[in-house]
Design an enzyme around this catalytic site. Structure first.
Site, PDB file in Angstrom:
ATOM      1  N   TYR A  33      31.667  59.863  37.030  1.00 54.40           N
ATOM      2  CA  TYR A  33      30.492  59.672  37.869  1.00 54.40           C
ATOM      3  C   TYR A  33      29.337  60.560  37.436  1.00 54.40           C
ATOM      4  O   TYR A  33      29.496  61.435  36.589  1.00 54.40           O
ATOM      5  CB  TYR A  33      30.844  59.927  39.340  1.00 54.40           C
ATOM      6  N   ARG A  52      25.369  62.684  29.436  1.00 56.23           N
ATOM      7  CA  ARG A  52      26.612  63.274  29.946  1.00 56.23           C
ATOM      8  C   ARG A  52      27.579  62.190  30.399  1.00 56.23           C
ATOM      9  O   ARG A  52      28.798  62.316  30.224  1.00 56.23           O
ATOM     10  CB  ARG A  52      26.311  64.258  31.070  1.00 56.23           C
ATOM     11  N   ARG A 100      49.452  48.511  39.155  1.00 57.96           N
ATOM     12  CA  ARG A 100      49.610  49.944  38.950  1.00 57.96           C
ATOM     13  C   ARG A 100      50.531  50.264  37.782  1.00 57.96           C
ATOM     14  O   ARG A 100      51.721  49.931  37.792  1.00 57.96           O
ATOM     15  CB  ARG A 100      50.150  50.607  40.226  1.00 57.96           C
ATOM     16  N   HIS A 102      50.420  53.593  34.702  1.00 56.10           N
ATOM     17  CA  HIS A 102      49.588  54.698  34.238  1.00 56.10           C
ATOM     18  C   HIS A 102      48.816  54.351  32.959  1.00 56.10           C
ATOM     19  O   HIS A 102      47.660  54.731  32.806  1.00 56.10           O
ATOM     20  CB  HIS A 102      50.438  55.952  33.998  1.00 56.10           C
ATOM     21  N   LYS A 147      33.018  64.636  33.846  1.00 56.64           N
ATOM     22  CA  LYS A 147      32.614  64.497  35.247  1.00 56.64           C
ATOM     23  C   LYS A 147      33.503  63.425  35.875  1.00 56.64           C
ATOM     24  O   LYS A 147      33.079  62.278  36.107  1.00 56.64           O
ATOM     25  CB  LYS A 147      31.125  64.179  35.371  1.00 56.64           C
TER      26      LYS A 147
HETATM   27  N1  PDD Z   1      28.081  68.348  41.135  1.00 61.04           N
HETATM   28  N2  PDD Z   1      29.922  71.992  38.155  1.00 61.04           N
HETATM   29  C1  PDD Z   1      30.551  71.096  38.919  1.00 61.04           C
HETATM   30  C2  PDD Z   1      32.027  71.178  39.082  1.00 61.04           C
HETATM   31  C3  PDD Z   1      29.796  70.092  39.571  1.00 61.04           C
HETATM   32  O1  PDD Z   1      30.422  69.176  40.331  1.00 61.04           O
HETATM   33  C4  PDD Z   1      28.382  70.071  39.419  1.00 61.04           C
HETATM   34  C5  PDD Z   1      27.525  69.037  40.069  1.00 61.04           C
HETATM   35  C6  PDD Z   1      27.775  71.048  38.602  1.00 61.04           C
HETATM   36  C7  PDD Z   1      26.289  71.084  38.353  1.00 61.04           C
HETATM   37  O2  PDD Z   1      25.873  70.032  37.516  1.00 61.04           O
HETATM   38  P1  PDD Z   1      24.403  69.404  37.640  1.00 61.04           P
HETATM   39  O3  PDD Z   1      23.463  70.531  37.474  1.00 61.04           O
HETATM   40  O4  PDD Z   1      24.340  68.436  36.513  1.00 61.04           O
HETATM   41  O5  PDD Z   1      24.292  68.770  38.983  1.00 61.04           O
HETATM   42  C8  PDD Z   1      28.592  71.993  37.972  1.00 61.04           C
HETATM   43  C9  PDD Z   1      27.405  67.221  41.733  1.00 61.04           C
HETATM   44  C10 PDD Z   1      26.038  67.530  42.256  1.00 61.04           C
HETATM   45  C11 PDD Z   1      28.327  66.587  42.757  1.00 61.04           C
HETATM   46  O6  PDD Z   1      29.492  66.425  42.434  1.00 61.04           O
HETATM   47  O7  PDD Z   1      27.876  66.207  43.847  1.00 61.04           O
END
Ligand code: PDD
Length: 286
Positions: A33, A52, A100, A102, A147
């Protein structure tokens, strides 16, 4: 007015959006995400967020379902369909719907979802007074640069902060600072801003990059290096940064005052640089 979301090619009211229970996002947390802040209806640093996203998709071996031009158009469309000058766009791609198992399914279309809600940045009181944080051991996995929507570790850690009446939890792995549950962490020691390097143990924050660009351009002494736990616990200033928190000072850590117990001089300078930079970027986009 109901929030309008995008799901697999269609815009619809939020309450009409449905995914099958066999979606691998639901079953395995198999997806990635992004969260993109929107100021005055302009997405902030969108190309960097899309870069990213590509990194996360590559890491989980999922083909990008759209080109950057398509993502950009979709982001602008979702902003246009929702109220509010400042918004927070959330997008998610999962491996799609399959029985389902893995191992990755063959020939399955990814699920693409996007929504945009109001952007809730810290209150003036939080910016001016700082916020409490606690510390904890970072027990998440070893691919924190992805992410991933699998955020159970982050959720458990954040809840420990909530339970302690704190806003964030600052994490250490093997005696060194990593990040916080949903933000990156900076510290100031003897006038020098310190940031842990970008590696597999931290999310490469878009806000983190903006902060480092701003301090480099404005002659604020800084270093990117490993930061030992002890240095954080005796720091003059601690900040958390993210797309929704922007730059926010932590003024108590585990109940003890950080520095003088109020946002420090370096924080105030960089917070101001950040706000000015945002306004400049938005003027250019308008
Ligand atoms: N989170 N580290 C983690 C684990 C994060 O989930 C986030 C951002 C950041 C900061 O990244 P950025 O500056 O690109 O937002 C660092 C978002 C905001 C969220 O999960 O809601």
């Amino acid at each position: 007015m109901s929030e309008i979301v995008y799901l697999n090619g269609e815009f619809m009211p939020l309450e009409k959006a449905r995914i099958p229970v066999l979606d691998r996002g639901f079953i395995f947390g198999d997806g990635v995400y992004e969260v993109i802040p929107v100021y005055s209806r302009h997405p902030f640093r969108l190309p960097e967020h899309l870069r990213r996203l590509q990194h996360s998709l590559d890491a989980i071996r999922l083909a990008n379902p759209m080109t950057d031009a398509e993502w950009t158009k979709l982001t602008h469309d979702i902003i246009a369909r929702n109220p509010g000058e400042d918004q927070s766009v959330y997008l998610q791609v999962t491996r799609g719907v399959a029985r389902r198992d893995h191992a990755f399914p063959a020939g399955v279309k990814p699920t693409v979802f996007m929504m945009s809600g109001p952007l809730s940045v810290p209150s003036r009181e939080q910016v001016e007074g700082g916020v409490p944080a606690i510390t904890a051991t970072d027990y998440r996995w070893l691919k924190c640069d992805v992410k991933s929507i699998s955020l159970l570790g982050n959720c458990l850690l954040r809840q420990t902060a909530m339970d302690a009446g704190a806003v964030e939890v600052v994490l250490f792995r093997d005696g060194y600072l990593t990040e916080a549950s949903a933000s990156n962490v900076f510290v100031v020691k003897n006038g020098v801003l310190l940031a842990p390097p970008k590696n597999h143990l931290v999310l490469p924050g878009i806000t983190y990059d903006v902060v480092l660009e701003l301090v480099a351009a404005n002659g604020v002494p800084h270093a990117v290096r490993e930061v030992p736990e002890q240095e954080v616990k005796t720091a003059d200033e601690i900040w958390v940064t993210s797309s929704t928190k922007e730059v926010l000072a932590v003024t108590t850590l585990d109940g003890k005052a950080v520095g003088a117990g109020k946002p420090g001089a370096v924080f105030r300078r960089v917070h101001q640089l950040y706000q000015e930079f945002k306004r400049k970027v938005m003027r250019q986009a308008a």
